[in-house]
Design a protein around this motif. Structure first.
Motif, PDB file in Angstrom:
ATOM      1  N   ASP A  32     -40.011  21.797 -49.658  1.00 38.15           N
ATOM      2  CA  ASP A  32     -40.258  20.519 -48.982  1.00 38.15           C
ATOM      3  C   ASP A  32     -41.547  20.494 -48.173  1.00 38.15           C
ATOM      4  O   ASP A  32     -42.214  19.459 -48.080  1.00 38.15           O
ATOM      5  CB  ASP A  32     -39.083  20.177 -48.049  1.00 38.15           C
ATOM      6  CG  ASP A  32     -37.790  19.997 -48.827  1.00 38.15           C
ATOM      7  OD1 ASP A  32     -37.854  19.562 -49.993  1.00 38.15           O
ATOM      8  OD2 ASP A  32     -36.719  20.317 -48.273  1.00 38.15           O
ATOM      9  N   ALA A  33     -41.880  21.623 -47.548  1.00 33.95           N
ATOM     10  CA  ALA A  33     -43.039  21.623 -46.654  1.00 33.95           C
ATOM     11  C   ALA A  33     -43.449  23.047 -46.316  1.00 33.95           C
ATOM     12  O   ALA A  33     -42.721  24.010 -46.576  1.00 33.95           O
ATOM     13  CB  ALA A  33     -42.726  20.863 -45.371  1.00 33.95           C
TER      14      ALA A  33
ATOM     15  N   ASP B  93     -48.562   6.836 -38.849  1.00 34.81           N
ATOM     16  CA  ASP B  93     -47.161   7.225 -38.748  1.00 34.81           C
ATOM     17  C   ASP B  93     -46.284   5.998 -38.599  1.00 34.81           C
ATOM     18  O   ASP B  93     -45.191   5.912 -39.179  1.00 34.81           O
ATOM     19  CB  ASP B  93     -46.952   8.160 -37.545  1.00 34.81           C
ATOM     20  CG  ASP B  93     -47.505   9.540 -37.817  1.00 34.81           C
ATOM     21  OD1 ASP B  93     -47.541  10.338 -36.874  1.00 34.81           O
ATOM     22  OD2 ASP B  93     -47.879   9.814 -38.961  1.00 34.81           O
TER      23      ASP B  93
ATOM     24  N   ASN C 289     -45.582   4.389 -41.710  1.00 31.90           N
ATOM     25  CA  ASN C 289     -44.711   5.171 -42.584  1.00 31.90           C
ATOM     26  C   ASN C 289     -43.357   5.429 -41.947  1.00 31.90           C
ATOM     27  O   ASN C 289     -42.737   6.455 -42.204  1.00 31.90           O
ATOM     28  CB  ASN C 289     -45.391   6.503 -42.940  1.00 31.90           C
ATOM     29  CG  ASN C 289     -46.546   6.323 -43.904  1.00 31.90           C
ATOM     30  OD1 ASN C 289     -46.342   6.237 -45.107  1.00 31.90           O
ATOM     31  ND2 ASN C 289     -47.757   6.232 -43.384  1.00 31.90           N
TER      32      ASN C 289
ATOM     33  N   PRO D   5     -46.341  18.564 -45.479  1.00 33.14           N
ATOM     34  CA  PRO D   5     -45.277  18.212 -46.421  1.00 33.14           C
ATOM     35  C   PRO D   5     -45.723  18.459 -47.859  1.00 33.14           C
ATOM     36  O   PRO D   5     -46.912  18.408 -48.180  1.00 33.14           O
ATOM     37  CB  PRO D   5     -45.055  16.716 -46.159  1.00 33.14           C
ATOM     38  CG  PRO D   5     -45.664  16.458 -44.814  1.00 33.14           C
ATOM     39  CD  PRO D   5     -46.803  17.413 -44.709  1.00 33.14           C
TER      40      PRO D   5
ATOM     41  N   VAL E  39     -44.874  16.470 -50.332  1.00 39.48           N
ATOM     42  CA  VAL E  39     -45.174  15.154 -50.904  1.00 39.48           C
ATOM     43  C   VAL E  39     -46.470  14.643 -50.304  1.00 39.48           C
ATOM     44  O   VAL E  39     -46.607  14.548 -49.077  1.00 39.48           O
ATOM     45  CB  VAL E  39     -44.024  14.163 -50.618  1.00 39.48           C
ATOM     46  CG1 VAL E  39     -44.348  12.791 -51.206  1.00 39.48           C
ATOM     47  CG2 VAL E  39     -42.721  14.702 -51.201  1.00 39.48           C
ATOM     48  N   SER E  40     -47.418  14.312 -51.147  1.00 39.93           N
ATOM     49  CA  SER E  40     -48.750  13.945 -50.671  1.00 39.93           C
ATOM     50  C   SER E  40     -48.761  12.672 -49.838  1.00 39.93           C
ATOM     51  O   SER E  40     -49.626  12.494 -48.989  1.00 39.93           O
ATOM     52  CB  SER E  40     -49.708  13.796 -51.862  1.00 39.93           C
ATOM     53  OG  SER E  40     -49.246  12.769 -52.729  1.00 39.93           O
ATOM     54  N   THR E  41     -47.806  11.774 -50.078  1.00 44.75           N
ATOM     55  CA  THR E  41     -47.792  10.500 -49.346  1.00 44.75           C
ATOM     56  C   THR E  41     -47.078  10.593 -48.006  1.00 44.75           C
ATOM     57  O   THR E  41     -47.098   9.646 -47.231  1.00 44.75           O
ATOM     58  CB  THR E  41     -47.117   9.412 -50.193  1.00 44.75           C
ATOM     59  OG1 THR E  41     -45.792   9.856 -50.554  1.00 44.75           O
ATOM     60  CG2 THR E  41     -47.923   9.132 -51.451  1.00 44.75           C
ATOM     61  N   GLU E  42     -46.442  11.711 -47.742  1.00 39.92           N
ATOM     62  CA  GLU E  42     -45.694  11.862 -46.490  1.00 39.92           C
ATOM     63  C   GLU E  42     -46.614  12.354 -45.378  1.00 39.92           C
ATOM     64  O   GLU E  42     -47.396  13.288 -45.567  1.00 39.92           O
ATOM     65  CB  GLU E  42     -44.534  12.840 -46.687  1.00 39.92           C
ATOM     66  CG  GLU E  42     -43.646  12.980 -45.456  1.00 39.92           C
ATOM     67  CD  GLU E  42     -42.474  13.915 -45.694  1.00 39.92           C
ATOM     68  OE1 GLU E  42     -41.824  14.314 -44.709  1.00 39.92           O
ATOM     69  OE2 GLU E  42     -42.227  14.266 -46.870  1.00 39.92           O
ATOM     70  N   VAL E  43     -46.480  11.728 -44.200  1.00 43.29           N
ATOM     71  CA  VAL E  43     -47.286  12.110 -43.044  1.00 43.29           C
ATOM     72  C   VAL E  43     -46.424  12.943 -42.088  1.00 43.29           C
ATOM     73  O   VAL E  43     -45.322  12.524 -41.726  1.00 43.29           O
ATOM     74  CB  VAL E  43     -47.825  10.869 -42.306  1.00 43.29           C
ATOM     75  CG1 VAL E  43     -48.644  11.278 -41.081  1.00 43.29           C
ATOM     76  CG2 VAL E  43     -48.666  10.019 -43.248  1.00 43.29           C
ATOM     77  N   PRO E  44     -46.854  14.116 -41.675  1.00 45.36           N
ATOM     78  CA  PRO E  44     -46.069  14.930 -40.735  1.00 45.36           C
ATOM     79  C   PRO E  44     -45.769  14.163 -39.460  1.00 45.36           C
ATOM     80  O   PRO E  44     -46.602  13.410 -38.958  1.00 45.36           O
ATOM     81  CB  PRO E  44     -46.984  16.137 -40.467  1.00 45.36           C
ATOM     82  CG  PRO E  44     -47.898  16.190 -41.641  1.00 45.36           C
ATOM     83  CD  PRO E  44     -48.112  14.766 -42.068  1.00 45.36           C
ATOM     84  N   ASP E  45     -44.563  14.361 -38.949  1.00 51.39           N
ATOM     85  CA  ASP E  45     -44.091  13.635 -37.768  1.00 51.39           C
ATOM     86  C   ASP E  45     -44.769  14.169 -36.510  1.00 51.39           C
ATOM     87  O   ASP E  45     -44.519  15.291 -36.078  1.00 51.39           O
ATOM     88  CB  ASP E  45     -42.572  13.779 -37.649  1.00 51.39           C
ATOM     89  CG  ASP E  45     -41.985  12.914 -36.552  1.00 51.39           C
ATOM     90  OD1 ASP E  45     -42.762  12.364 -35.739  1.00 51.39           O
ATOM     91  OD2 ASP E  45     -40.750  12.781 -36.501  1.00 51.39           O
TER      92      ASP E  45
END
Length: 292
Positions: free
Chosen positions: A103-104, A200, A203, A263, A265-271
């Motif tokens: 996942d990351a 963020d 998203n 992450p 997934v390329s489209t996911e932004v770290p929280d």
């Protein structure tokens, strides 16, 4: 009998010379107007903790959530950490832990620097303040995050507040543009990280005033002085990773924490909020660790 007066005279001359010599030495040791200065006091910390054992296992599991799912042999390697290269472990130590999962990928790095002043007129604490101040200046924090007392000093200058200078003014404008225009984060510096917080929100993250609270800023509850930086960058063409840095000083020791998440997934932004909260919580644990 004729020699007695001469003997007395010689004795008197010898006594006079002796008295004069002692008086001269006394006068030389206590020159008028000269003050004797004592050396500045040493810092509180004379040693540093073992960096790769500074974070408890339970905390590492929380910081590196993918590590618990790894095979036992790989877990041991992750938890062992990789010590930083240093030439003097009494002055500087560090360690890094990295965990990769489907996942990351996450990593945590810590650095302890014990500052020593070689100027007898400057204490270790004062020298550490100077070193920390340079780190804070290099972070180029938004003007709104500076302590009010510093802002008051700067407002007395002809330029007014920090935004009055060309450098800080550009940064302040950049941060404002990030909040209102929601432009893509380029990862060029702290202002880019502030823009990343807006991304963020787009998203499913935190928006509004909470997003402003996640900007790089001075922290007033950690050690003697502290600040937090938050940088979102791209690795290669698509993947994004976020690094939250927490730097604090306690007496003559400066601690740097770098917490990074990327992450799969390329489209996911770290929280940003999660990383900041965990990095600050680790900072509090390390303050306690130093005090043991």
């Amino acid at each position: 009998m004729a020699y007695v007066p001469g003997t007395v005279l010689i004795a008197a001359l010898v006594a006079g010379c002796s008295a004069g010599t002692e008086g001269g030495a006394s006068a030389g040791d206590s020159k008028p107007g000269t003050l004797t200065t004592s050396a500045a006091p040493p810092g509180k910390y004379l040693t540093l903790p073992e960096a790769c054992r500074a974070i408890p296992l339970a905390t590492l599991n929380d910081l590196l959530p993918g590590a618990a799912q790894l095979p036992e042999a790989q877990q041991d390697k992750v938890y062992e950490g990789t010590p930083a290269r240093t030439f003097d472990t009494d002055r500087r130590v560090g360690c890094r832990w990295t965990s990769d999962s489907p996942d990351a990928s996450r990593s945590i790095a810590i650095d302890f620097e014990r500052v020593v002043s070689y100027d007898p007129a400057v204490s270790d604490d004062d020298r550490a303040r100077e070193v920390y101040a340079k780190k804070e200046d290099a972070a180029d924090l938004p003007a709104s995050s500076l302590p009010s007392e510093d802002a008051g000093k700067e407002s007395a200058s002809p330029e007014g507040s920090p935004a009055g200078t060309a450098k800080d003014g550009a940064k302040s404008d950049g941060a404002t543009a990030g909040k209102t225009d929601a432009t893509p984060d380029t990862g060029t510096g702290p202002t880019g990280s502030a823009t990343g917080d807006t991304d963020d929100a787009a998203n499913g993250g935190t928006a509004g005033s909470d997003a402003e609270n996640l900007q790089p800023r001075v922290l007033d509850t950690l050690g003697d002085s502290a600040f937090l930086d938050d940088l979102l960058t791209r690795a290669g063409s698509t993947a994004q990773h976020r690094t939250v840095s927490v730097v604090f000083r306690t007496s003559n020791v400066i601690v740097t924490i770098e917490y990074t998440a990327q992450p799969a997934v390329s489209t996911e932004v770290p929280d940003s909020k999660e990383l900041q909260e965990k990095a600050q919580a680790l900072g509090e644990k390390l303050v306690d660790r130093l005090s043991e």
